[in-house]
Design a protein around this motif. Structure first.
Motif, PDB file in Angstrom:
ATOM      1  N   LEU A  13       0.827  -1.214   0.000  1.00 17.24           N
ATOM      2  CA  LEU A  13       0.000   0.000   0.000  1.00 17.24           C
ATOM      3  C   LEU A  13       0.859   1.261   0.000  1.00 17.24           C
ATOM      4  O   LEU A  13       0.477   2.279  -0.574  1.00 17.24           O
ATOM      5  N   TRP A  14       2.000   1.185   0.651  1.00 17.23           N
ATOM      6  CA  TRP A  14       2.882   2.354   0.694  1.00 17.23           C
ATOM      7  C   TRP A  14       3.435   2.669  -0.701  1.00 17.23           C
ATOM      8  O   TRP A  14       3.537   3.827  -1.092  1.00 17.23           O
ATOM      9  N   LYS A  15       3.777   1.615  -1.457  1.00 17.68           N
ATOM     10  CA  LYS A  15       4.332   1.814  -2.799  1.00 17.68           C
ATOM     11  C   LYS A  15       3.255   2.104  -3.842  1.00 17.68           C
ATOM     12  O   LYS A  15       3.522   2.761  -4.839  1.00 17.68           O
ATOM     13  N   GLU A  16       2.048   1.602  -3.624  1.00 18.67           N
ATOM     14  CA  GLU A  16       0.963   1.781  -4.599  1.00 18.67           C
ATOM     15  C   GLU A  16      -0.293   2.262  -3.868  1.00 18.67           C
ATOM     16  O   GLU A  16      -1.234   1.494  -3.607  1.00 18.67           O
ATOM     17  N   PRO A  17      -0.334   3.551  -3.469  1.00 13.41           N
ATOM     18  CA  PRO A  17      -1.465   4.065  -2.668  1.00 13.41           C
ATOM     19  C   PRO A  17      -2.807   3.992  -3.374  1.00 13.41           C
ATOM     20  O   PRO A  17      -3.854   4.038  -2.712  1.00 13.41           O
ATOM     21  N   ARG A  18      -2.803   3.895  -4.710  1.00 18.55           N
ATOM     22  CA  ARG A  18      -4.081   3.844  -5.425  1.00 18.55           C
ATOM     23  C   ARG A  18      -4.910   2.629  -5.018  1.00 18.55           C
ATOM     24  O   ARG A  18      -6.141   2.625  -5.183  1.00 18.55           O
ATOM     25  N   VAL A  19      -4.255   1.597  -4.482  1.00 26.16           N
ATOM     26  CA  VAL A  19      -4.975   0.392  -4.074  1.00 26.16           C
ATOM     27  C   VAL A  19      -6.011   0.719  -3.003  1.00 26.16           C
ATOM     28  O   VAL A  19      -7.056   0.069  -2.906  1.00 26.16           O
ATOM     29  N   ILE A  20      -5.736   1.718  -2.183  1.00 28.20           N
ATOM     30  CA  ILE A  20      -6.669   2.095  -1.109  1.00 28.20           C
ATOM     31  C   ILE A  20      -8.004   2.560  -1.693  1.00 28.20           C
ATOM     32  O   ILE A  20      -9.055   2.433  -1.056  1.00 28.20           O
TER      33      ILE A  20
END
Length: 454
Positions: A314-321
């Motif tokens: 999640l830190w590397k790919e915040p769009r997942v949130i």
């Protein structure tokens, strides 16, 4: 082991073997002490009792294939009278006239077959005045009552307390299905949890819906779980009105572990991403942002990632949130079961969860699979190459040299490639004055005008 027990085990194992081999008709040869002089009369009695038990259980719908293991795990039934067990069966069927209910209840808790225990329950369920109560709820109550020695009156007091608190029949049924240990709670404990909900601003008419959607709330302690959770919300700067709004929207939010929301919200606050993405994450408030992070963490952990790796993704790919959990699960299932990559690859290539599934992941995978099956693929393509290559670069490397992949890829089919390489017309061309053809009369007028000039 005594001789009597050894003889009984031999007879039981032989009989169970015959039952397991035949699921339709069972033939059990008669026992004769003449042919087996070493067997005593007690062994013959045990043999007859065992035959009666087998016939009784099979007659009431127990599967023959599972009965031998069931009998082996519950040898106390061999000392029971078939007449008493049949009476117990009839009492269970009077509580819920369903063969499935009978088999599942006895299989899950064989000790309920004690006749003395069940005789107390002949009118126990009727007194609850819940006509549509489910088989699971009744089974759970019987198992808890048998295990902890509760009487029907103890259960009736709990059901009466729930009704007095304003809970509907559907809500009470949901509670007994999911948290049957509530029947051991006192009236004061149940009321204290209701008072907690009132304390955060939830109206009494709304409490029934909250408990129906999240019956597990009644299993929490007020002092050791719920109040520290509320203090945590306050320390994070979350207003009580926001807590109330989120609980009414999704009561499962009250199932947060103490300290869990703090970790998730801290990570969301410190994300290094585009301003537009972070604004969308916090669009509905900090509580919702932190809880959305928690839900995505849980989803990644269900697929096999540890807690730290899930945070890393999640830190590397915040769009997942911002993505739906169903879409995340769909991509991971495709990654593991179809593409045959390990879920741990997401830690190195979290961008996989950020690309479009139908427009990028599936077409690229289909092209690579086709080339791999036709031996047209040289080096093995990693997940990083599959995801991080630009559309045009992927096309030039894996699609353009193989005409059969054009339709499969679909992004740059036919002349569309040329069109994408050409620059669009500039604004100076779009607003250029329209050209008109000059006539002979126009030329004559211009020349005559020029002669007049000094």
């Amino acid at each position: 082991m005594t001789t009597k027990m050894a003889i009984r085990n031999i007879i039981t194992s032989q009989l169970c073997h015959r039952i397991a081999k035949s699921s339709i008709s069972i033939f059990i040869p008669p026992f004769s002490t003449r042919n087996s002089p070493s067997f005593s009369s007690s062994a013959a009695s045990h043999h007859r009792n065992l035959i009666s038990l087998c016939n009784l259980f099979l007659r009431y719908g127990f599967p023959p294939s599972k009965f031998p293991s069931f009998l082996k795990q519950n040898e106390f039934l061999l000392d029971s009278s078939p007449l008493e067990i049949e009476k117990s069966f009839k009492i269970l069927l009077s509580l819920k006239p369903s063969q499935e209910f009978l088999v599942s209840t006895v299989s899950g808790c064989p000790r309920v077959l004690q006749l003395e225990f069940l005789e107390k329950w002949q009118l126990g369920v009727v007194n609850w005045e819940i006509p549509n109560i489910t088989s699971i709820a009744i089974r759970n109550v019987l198992e808890i009552s048998r295990k902890f020695g509760l009487s029907p009156d103890d259960v009736f007091k709990c059901v009466k307390c729930l009704k007095g608190s304003g809970f509907s029949e559907d809500t009470i049924t949901r509670v007994l299905e999911n948290v049957p240990l509530v029947i051991m709670s006192s009236e004061d404990k149940i009321c204290s949890k209701i008072d907690f909900l009132i304390g955060i601003g939830i109206q009494r008419r709304e409490i029934d819906r909250v408990i129906c959607l999240f019956p597990g709330f009644l299993a929490f302690g007020v002092e050791d779980r719920l109040k520290p959770l509320l203090d945590e919300f306050n320390d994070l700067g979350i207003r009580l009105s926001e807590v109330k709004r989120e609980v009414l929207r999704n009561p499962v939010a009250l199932g947060l572990e103490n300290g869990e929301l703090s970790q998730c919200l801290e990570m969301a606050r410190n994300l290094k991403c585009r301003v537009a993405i972070k604004k969308d994450i916090f669009r509905d408030g900090e509580f919702r942002a932190g809880y959305n992070v928690k839900l995505r963490i849980d989803s990644l952990r269900r697929h096999g990632l540890i807690y730290r790796d899930a945070f890393t993704v999640l830190w590397k790919e915040p769009r997942v949130i911002l993505y739906k959990i169903e879409d995340i699960d769909k991509k991971i299932d495709f990654l593991v079961h179809k593409m045959k990559f390990d879920v741990q690859c997401l830690v190195e290539v979290p961008e996989y969860l950020g690309v479009n599934f139908d427009k990028q992941i599936v077409p690229r995978f289909n092209v690579i699979e086709h080339l791999r099956s036709s031996d047209g693929l040289g080096d093995e393509v990693s997940l990083q190459d599959l995801v991080k290559l630009s559309r045009l670069r992927f096309y030039n490397m894996y699609v353009k040299p193989y005409p059969e992949c054009e339709k499969m890829y679909g992004r740059f089919a036919g002349d569309d490639v040329v069109g994408r390489n050409c620059h669009t017309a500039g604004m100076w061309k779009l607003f250029r004055p329209q050209q008109y053809t000059e006539s002979g009369e126009d030329v004559k007028n211009v020349k005559s005008y020029m002669k007049t000039l000094p």
